[in-house]
Design a protein around this motif. Structure first.
Motif, PDB file in Angstrom:
ATOM      1  N   SER A 310     -63.243 -29.773  10.528  1.00  0.00           N
ATOM      2  CA  SER A 310     -63.955 -29.547   9.271  1.00  0.00           C
ATOM      3  C   SER A 310     -63.687 -30.676   8.278  1.00  0.00           C
ATOM      4  N   ARG A 311     -64.489 -30.744   7.228  1.00  0.00           N
ATOM      5  CA  ARG A 311     -64.399 -31.855   6.293  1.00  0.00           C
ATOM      6  C   ARG A 311     -64.809 -31.392   4.894  1.00  0.00           C
ATOM      7  N   ALA A 312     -64.721 -32.298   3.945  1.00  0.00           N
ATOM      8  CA  ALA A 312     -65.158 -32.006   2.578  1.00  0.00           C
ATOM      9  C   ALA A 312     -66.680 -32.057   2.494  1.00  0.00           C
ATOM     10  N   ARG A 313     -67.239 -31.139   1.725  1.00  0.00           N
ATOM     11  CA  ARG A 313     -68.671 -31.188   1.449  1.00  0.00           C
ATOM     12  C   ARG A 313     -68.953 -32.051   0.209  1.00  0.00           C
ATOM     13  N   GLY A 314     -67.932 -32.250  -0.598  1.00  0.00           N
ATOM     14  CA  GLY A 314     -68.066 -33.052  -1.807  1.00  0.00           C
ATOM     15  C   GLY A 314     -67.145 -34.258  -1.773  1.00  0.00           C
ATOM     16  N   PRO A 315     -66.844 -34.834  -2.932  1.00  0.00           N
ATOM     17  CA  PRO A 315     -66.069 -36.078  -2.972  1.00  0.00           C
ATOM     18  C   PRO A 315     -64.556 -35.906  -2.916  1.00  0.00           C
ATOM     19  N   ARG A 316     -64.043 -34.626  -3.005  1.00  0.00           N
ATOM     20  CA  ARG A 316     -62.592 -34.463  -3.145  1.00  0.00           C
ATOM     21  C   ARG A 316     -62.140 -33.125  -2.600  1.00  0.00           C
ATOM     22  N   LEU A 317     -60.987 -33.152  -1.914  1.00  0.00           N
ATOM     23  CA  LEU A 317     -60.308 -31.943  -1.473  1.00  0.00           C
ATOM     24  C   LEU A 317     -58.862 -32.008  -1.911  1.00  0.00           C
TER      25      LEU A 317
END
Length: 321
Positions: A310-317
């Motif tokens: 899985s990954r970020a959908r936006g610019p920051r996690l």
């Protein structure tokens, strides 16, 4: 614990799949296993780095005692666009020495009628299940799909074993992929499905099962590989709250790989989003879930993710690690 096993046989089953037969130099009994089990094999990548790959154990002998095996058989499909593990395995020759970890089973066969659904190299764990079912008198049907019959490994052996209980689907003959919906419609209420194959097949089976209101435990599955990250995917920032570090996941890069490259030591196992070992709490940020472990409710909560796929959908996690 690792084992050093000699390659007793290395041969191509078809243009894409190579079979390896592994034995101890002294002929000793190897750790036992059950159908569905896999071993981890150490591979050398193109850049010289070493890594590990999972390969299901194949048994096509109905009378074999898997509690005391003297050899392991694996089959590897060459993936020219993969990370290099399968390409290395296709260079392995008889006489070579491989380092492996003992068998582990995250895909066990249960009692009851088994409907096995294999796509391509996904046949490897399911072939052993079919043999076990026949030996135990357990009802079994196998749906085996691929692009063409020429690329289906172990087909003659499975035809001899299962006869009318083997349903073969070749895309080039049918003019279309396997009809998953028709397969599901033909299942009885007490059938348990065991699915191993490409993501598109698994997604279709899981969506079809959910649409029919089947309980989640009725479909057992294993992916033979995770899709690689796309080069077109944007990069993003990851903050590790416990250490205060901020890392940059590059465009097309996998989050777990980014953590490893930056000296982190996260827990993980399958790298396919199935096992749940790599679960990490998410403190901030929107997640693009690509795993098959979390429930719909857990995904909707946005509080946890599987960092291997899985990954970020936006610019920051912001992660709790």
């Amino acid at each position: 614990m690792t084992l050093a096993l000699r390659v007793a046989e290395s041969r191509d089953l078809n243009p894409l799949i190579r079979l390896l037969r592994l034995r101890s130099d002294d002929g000793a009994v190897l750790p036992g296993y059950e159908p569905g089990a896999h071993v981890r094999v150490q591979v050398t990548l193109a850049d010289g780095k070493q890594d590990w790959r999972h390969y299901s154990l194949v048994n096509l002998q109905p009378g074999a005692d898997l509690r005391t095996p003297r050899e392991y058989v694996i089959a590897i499909r060459r993936e020219d666009t993969g990370r290099g593990g399968s390409r290395f395995m296709h260079t392995v020759q008889a006489g070579d020495l491989l380092t492996i970890e003992p068998p582990r089973n995250d895909f066990p066969l249960r009692a009851g009628t088994a409907v096995l659904v294999a796509g391509g190299i996904g046949i490897t764990p399911l072939a052993s299940m079919a043999v076990q079912c026949r030996a135990a008198g357990q009802p079994v049907r196998l749906h085996y799909a691929g692009r063409s019959r020429a690329l289906l490994a172990f087909l003659p052996e499975l035809q001899d074993l299962l006869r009318e209980d083997l349903r073969v689907h070749a895309d080039d003959e049918a003019g279309a992929p396997l009809d998953v919906q028709a397969l599901l419609d033909a299942c009885a209420w007490n059938d348990t499905l065991y699915v191993c194959g490409p993501q598109v097949m698994l997604d279709a089976v899981l969506a079809g099962a959910q649409a029919r209101g089947w309980p989640r435990e009725r479909v057992k599955f294993e992916l033979f590989s995770a899709p690689p990250a796309s080069e077109t995917e944007a990069g993003y920032e990851v903050v590790l709250s416990q250490s205060g570090r901020t890392l940059r996941v590059a465009p097309g890069q996998n989050l777990l790989e980014c953590l490893e490259q930056n000296g982190c030591d996260p827990m993980f196992d399958c790298r396919r989003g199935e096992c749940g070992v790599c679960s990490v709490a998410v403190l901030e940020g929107e997640i693009e879930h690509r795993d098959y472990f979390l429930s719909d409710a857990e995904k909707a909560s946005g509080k946890v993710m599987q960092i291997c796929v899985s990954r970020a959908r936006g610019p920051r996690l912001v992660l709790d690690m």
